[in-house]
Design an enzyme around this catalytic site. Structure first.
Site, PDB file in Angstrom:
ATOM      1  N   LYS A  31       0.837  -1.214   0.000  1.00 41.04           N
ATOM      2  CA  LYS A  31       0.000   0.000   0.000  1.00 41.04           C
ATOM      3  C   LYS A  31       0.871   1.263   0.000  1.00 41.04           C
ATOM      4  O   LYS A  31       0.562   2.230  -0.692  1.00 41.04           O
ATOM      5  CB  LYS A  31      -0.902   0.017   1.234  1.00 41.04           C
ATOM      6  N   TYR A  85       7.938  -6.084  -1.928  1.00 45.38           N
ATOM      7  CA  TYR A  85       8.796  -4.895  -1.873  1.00 45.38           C
ATOM      8  C   TYR A  85       9.288  -4.530  -3.275  1.00 45.38           C
ATOM      9  O   TYR A  85       9.039  -3.423  -3.762  1.00 45.38           O
ATOM     10  CB  TYR A  85       9.971  -5.181  -0.947  1.00 45.38           C
ATOM     11  N   LYS A  89       8.117  -1.284  -5.681  1.00 42.89           N
ATOM     12  CA  LYS A  89       9.114  -0.242  -5.948  1.00 42.89           C
ATOM     13  C   LYS A  89       9.229  -0.036  -7.462  1.00 42.89           C
ATOM     14  O   LYS A  89       9.365   1.095  -7.928  1.00 42.89           O
ATOM     15  CB  LYS A  89      10.467  -0.625  -5.339  1.00 42.89           C
ATOM     16  N   TYR A  99       3.948  10.295 -14.288  1.00 45.67           N
ATOM     17  CA  TYR A  99       3.593  11.659 -13.888  1.00 45.67           C
ATOM     18  C   TYR A  99       4.564  12.677 -14.496  1.00 45.67           C
ATOM     19  O   TYR A  99       4.171  13.776 -14.856  1.00 45.67           O
ATOM     20  CB  TYR A  99       3.598  11.801 -12.348  1.00 45.67           C
ATOM     21  N   THR A 115      22.329   0.099   3.033  1.00 46.10           N
ATOM     22  CA  THR A 115      22.825   1.220   3.839  1.00 46.10           C
ATOM     23  C   THR A 115      22.795   0.815   5.310  1.00 46.10           C
ATOM     24  O   THR A 115      21.916   0.056   5.728  1.00 46.10           O
ATOM     25  CB  THR A 115      21.938   2.460   3.591  1.00 46.10           C
ATOM     26  N   ARG A 126      18.405  -6.832   9.578  1.00 50.43           N
ATOM     27  CA  ARG A 126      19.373  -6.808   8.481  1.00 50.43           C
ATOM     28  C   ARG A 126      20.766  -7.183   8.984  1.00 50.43           C
ATOM     29  O   ARG A 126      21.031  -7.236  10.184  1.00 50.43           O
ATOM     30  CB  ARG A 126      19.356  -5.443   7.792  1.00 50.43           C
TER      31      ARG A 126
HETATM   32  N1  UDP Z   1      22.154 -12.128   6.161  1.00 50.78           N
HETATM   33  C1  UDP Z   1      22.844 -13.074   6.936  1.00 50.78           C
HETATM   34  N2  UDP Z   1      22.583 -13.120   8.266  1.00 50.78           N
HETATM   35  C2  UDP Z   1      21.705 -12.278   8.880  1.00 50.78           C
HETATM   36  C3  UDP Z   1      21.030 -11.302   8.099  1.00 50.78           C
HETATM   37  C4  UDP Z   1      21.278 -11.278   6.738  1.00 50.78           C
HETATM   38  O1  UDP Z   1      23.660 -13.854   6.407  1.00 50.78           O
HETATM   39  O2  UDP Z   1      21.555 -12.374  10.105  1.00 50.78           O
HETATM   40  C5  UDP Z   1      22.452 -12.066   4.714  1.00 50.78           C
HETATM   41  C6  UDP Z   1      21.217 -12.110   3.824  1.00 50.78           C
HETATM   42  O3  UDP Z   1      20.885 -13.455   3.536  1.00 50.78           O
HETATM   43  C7  UDP Z   1      21.700 -11.342   2.608  1.00 50.78           C
HETATM   44  C8  UDP Z   1      22.678 -10.314   3.178  1.00 50.78           C
HETATM   45  O4  UDP Z   1      23.058 -10.810   4.457  1.00 50.78           O
HETATM   46  O5  UDP Z   1      22.390 -12.182   1.732  1.00 50.78           O
HETATM   47  C9  UDP Z   1      22.074  -8.931   3.337  1.00 50.78           C
HETATM   48  O6  UDP Z   1      20.854  -9.061   4.009  1.00 50.78           O
HETATM   49  P1  UDP Z   1      20.020  -7.833   4.534  1.00 50.78           P
HETATM   50  O7  UDP Z   1      18.787  -8.387   5.173  1.00 50.78           O
HETATM   51  O8  UDP Z   1      20.867  -6.928   5.332  1.00 50.78           O
HETATM   52  O9  UDP Z   1      19.637  -6.985   3.233  1.00 50.78           O
HETATM   53  P2  UDP Z   1      19.221  -7.397   1.740  1.00 50.78           P
HETATM   54  O10 UDP Z   1      20.402  -7.061   0.923  1.00 50.78           O
HETATM   55  O11 UDP Z   1      18.910  -8.848   1.676  1.00 50.78           O
HETATM   56  O12 UDP Z   1      18.045  -6.542   1.470  1.00 50.78           O
END
Ligand code: UDP
Length: 253
Positions: A31, A85, A89, A99, A115, A126
């Site tokens: 959304k 996601y 996007k 637009y 980031t 992350r």
């Molecule tokens: N990842 C990992 N262990 C964690 C969290 C993430 O090995 O505890 C890996 C994930 O599988 C990916 C990379 O780190 O390959 C980056 O993941 P993140 O969720 O930070 O961002 P993404 O690039 O996937 O949006």
């Protein structure tokens, strides 16, 4: 008397961005980047405001070319767990450009790569917060898959500077620009680096790789360099020091 708000610039950044949140907030995510984009574009149009849409490297999906440049169309699963996601996007990019073409709206689209930095949530999910917290607590670092997948990590201050430039420089309408740090690391190397920098005794454990987890990700930032005169200044070593300092404080308070 009530005055209608007036806008010169609208930045649409409203969206969860951690893969852990995609499942929890799947419909909300969709959304925010469909209805949310439509409404904010309308508002920009009504106010003749500049519009900046926060897009993402996820539009490239699991890329078949490395590094990814803005001309690459991507390799995206439309019904996978990340599609809530990456597909919206992509939809928002298309809507923003519609637009711009139809209504002459001044639209700019930064594609933001991974980031990190202070003030991320401790339970963000992350890779950088996860590894740092695990290392500080002496818990095993959870590497998904064999850790050979790569990411390129941009420090928050650099990203903010890039966003400012993209928002404020004139004559950028319709421009799509990758913003990220092109230093590429494997996830296993990142885990080892964080263990070393925190002085932790943590082990590394391997967990299953999430479905559709991109195997490589690295921005081609030639356009950002040329047009914005921008490139990241903070290398991973220094950025991680700041981030570890922050999480150390949070973890002890
Ligand atoms: N990842 C990992 N262990 C964690 C969290 C993430 O090995 O505890 C890996 C994930 O599988 C990916 C990379 O780190 O390959 C980056 O993941 P993140 O969720 O930070 O961002 P993404 O690039 O996937 O949006």
């Amino acid at each position: 008397m009530y005055l209608e708000p007036n806008f010169d610039l609208i930045l649409h950044f409203a969206c969860p961005a951690s893969p852990d949140d995609f499942l929890k907030f799947s419909i909300e995510t969709m959304k925010a980047n469909s209805l949310g984009t439509l409404k904010t574009l309308e508002l920009a149009h009504l106010n003749d405001a500049r519009y900046v849409f926060a897009s993402t490297s996820e539009v490239y999906g699991d890329p078949l070319v490395n590094p990814q440049n803005e001309g690459y169309w991507g390799n995206v699963n439309p019904i996978g767990p990340r599609s809530v996601y990456n597909e919206v996007k992509r939809f928002s990019e298309a809507l923003s450009i519609a637009y711009q073409k139809k209504n002459g709206l001044d639209v700019r689209i930064p594609r933001i790569f991974n980031t990190y930095g202070p003030n991320m949530r401790i339970d963000d999910g992350r890779v950088v917060p996860n590894f740092i917290i695990q290392a500080l607590r002496g818990e095993p670092l959870s590497v998904y898959g064999d850790g050979s997948q790569t990411r390129s990590l941009c420090y928050i201050d650099d990203l903010v500077e890039g966003i400012f430039k993209m928002s404020l420089i004139d004559d950028l309408s319709g421009q799509v620009i990758n913003l990220g740090n092109p230093e590429e690391y494997s996830i296993i190397d990142l885990a080892r680096l964080i263990i070393k920098k925190t002085g932790s005794n943590s082990d590394i454990i391997f967990k299953s790789l999430p479905i559709d987890d991109p195997m490589q990700r690295c921005p081609d930032i030639r356009i950002a360099k040329d047009i914005l005169n921008w490139q990241p200044k903070t290398m991973l070593d220094a950025g991680l020091d700041e981030t570890i300092h922050f999480f150390n404080y949070i973890n002890n308070s």
